[in-house]
Design a protein around this motif. Structure first.
Motif, PDB file in Angstrom:
ATOM      1  N   LYS A   5       0.855  -1.189   0.000  1.00 49.62           N
ATOM      2  CA  LYS A   5       0.000   0.000   0.000  1.00 49.62           C
ATOM      3  C   LYS A   5       0.888   1.234   0.000  1.00 49.62           C
ATOM      4  O   LYS A   5       1.939   1.262   0.634  1.00 49.62           O
ATOM      5  N   TYR A  66      -2.961   3.761  -2.898  1.00 50.68           N
ATOM      6  CA  TYR A  66      -2.715   2.877  -4.036  1.00 50.68           C
ATOM      7  C   TYR A  66      -2.233   1.529  -3.523  1.00 50.68           C
ATOM      8  O   TYR A  66      -1.666   1.469  -2.443  1.00 50.68           O
ATOM      9  N   PRO A  67      -2.522   0.434  -4.239  1.00 44.78           N
ATOM     10  CA  PRO A  67      -2.805   0.396  -5.659  1.00 44.78           C
ATOM     11  C   PRO A  67      -4.282   0.577  -6.045  1.00 44.78           C
ATOM     12  O   PRO A  67      -4.590   0.723  -7.223  1.00 44.78           O
ATOM     13  N   GLU A  68      -5.186   0.619  -5.086  1.00 48.02           N
ATOM     14  CA  GLU A  68      -6.608   0.693  -5.422  1.00 48.02           C
ATOM     15  C   GLU A  68      -7.030   2.046  -5.995  1.00 48.02           C
ATOM     16  O   GLU A  68      -7.996   2.122  -6.746  1.00 48.02           O
ATOM     17  N   THR A  70      -8.009   4.680  -4.054  1.00 45.59           N
ATOM     18  CA  THR A  70      -9.093   5.182  -3.221  1.00 45.59           C
ATOM     19  C   THR A  70      -8.741   6.568  -2.705  1.00 45.59           C
ATOM     20  O   THR A  70      -7.734   6.743  -2.017  1.00 45.59           O
ATOM     21  N   ASP A  87      -8.451   0.258   5.832  1.00 46.08           N
ATOM     22  CA  ASP A  87      -8.067   0.193   4.416  1.00 46.08           C
ATOM     23  C   ASP A  87      -6.720  -0.482   4.211  1.00 46.08           C
ATOM     24  O   ASP A  87      -6.617  -1.464   3.481  1.00 46.08           O
ATOM     25  N   ASN A  91      -8.138  -3.927   3.716  1.00 44.71           N
ATOM     26  CA  ASN A  91      -8.692  -3.669   2.382  1.00 44.71           C
ATOM     27  C   ASN A  91     -10.163  -3.266   2.378  1.00 44.71           C
ATOM     28  O   ASN A  91     -10.899  -3.579   1.446  1.00 44.71           O
ATOM     29  N   GLN A  92     -10.586  -2.559   3.424  1.00 41.75           N
ATOM     30  CA  GLN A  92     -11.957  -2.063   3.516  1.00 41.75           C
ATOM     31  C   GLN A  92     -11.913  -0.542   3.557  1.00 41.75           C
ATOM     32  O   GLN A  92     -11.535   0.042   4.579  1.00 41.75           O
ATOM     33  N   PRO A  93     -12.281   0.133   2.470  1.00 40.92           N
ATOM     34  CA  PRO A  93     -12.250   1.592   2.473  1.00 40.92           C
ATOM     35  C   PRO A  93     -13.107   2.176   3.596  1.00 40.92           C
ATOM     36  O   PRO A  93     -14.106   1.583   4.003  1.00 40.92           O
ATOM     37  N   LYS A  98     -14.486   8.545   1.984  1.00 37.97           N
ATOM     38  CA  LYS A  98     -14.188   8.236   0.588  1.00 37.97           C
ATOM     39  C   LYS A  98     -14.786   9.280  -0.346  1.00 37.97           C
ATOM     40  O   LYS A  98     -15.943   9.679  -0.209  1.00 37.97           O
TER      41      LYS A  98
END
Length: 101
Positions: A5, A66-68, A70, A87, A91-93, A98
């Protein structure tokens, strides 16, 4: 990829009267993320760094994970641990922060 991340935190500073993330504690967010990642021993797999304008000044202070890709807006120092836990680690925004582009 070197980092799992990567958090880019806007620290851009613009002349008044324009709003800028750097003036709205963007630099303090950089320091807070770096310290929190270090405390958790995550600096080898996750990185937080300052960046110039993310073109989200109206929603600042802003950052992107990153990489998402968001984007988050109106991030406060009190949100740092929640973003890391939710996050970066799970991996949960964080939906309430947001930005939907």
């Amino acid at each position: 990829m070197k980092y799992k991340k990567h958090v880019f935190i806007c620290a851009n500073q613009k002349a008044a009267p324009k709003k800028s993330c750097g003036e709205a504690h963007g630099n303090e967010l950089v320091d807070a993320f770096k310290a929190a990642l270090a405390e958790r021993g995550l600096l080898k797999e996750m990185r937080a760094q300052r960046t110039a304008c993310l073109d989200a000044c109206a929603f600042g202070p802003a950052l992107v994970v990153y990489p998402e890709g968001t984007y988050y807006g109106n991030v406060q120092l009190s949100d740092v641990n929640e973003i890391i836990e939710s996050d970066l680690l799970n991996n949960q925004p964080v939906e309430r922060l947001k930005l939907n582009y």
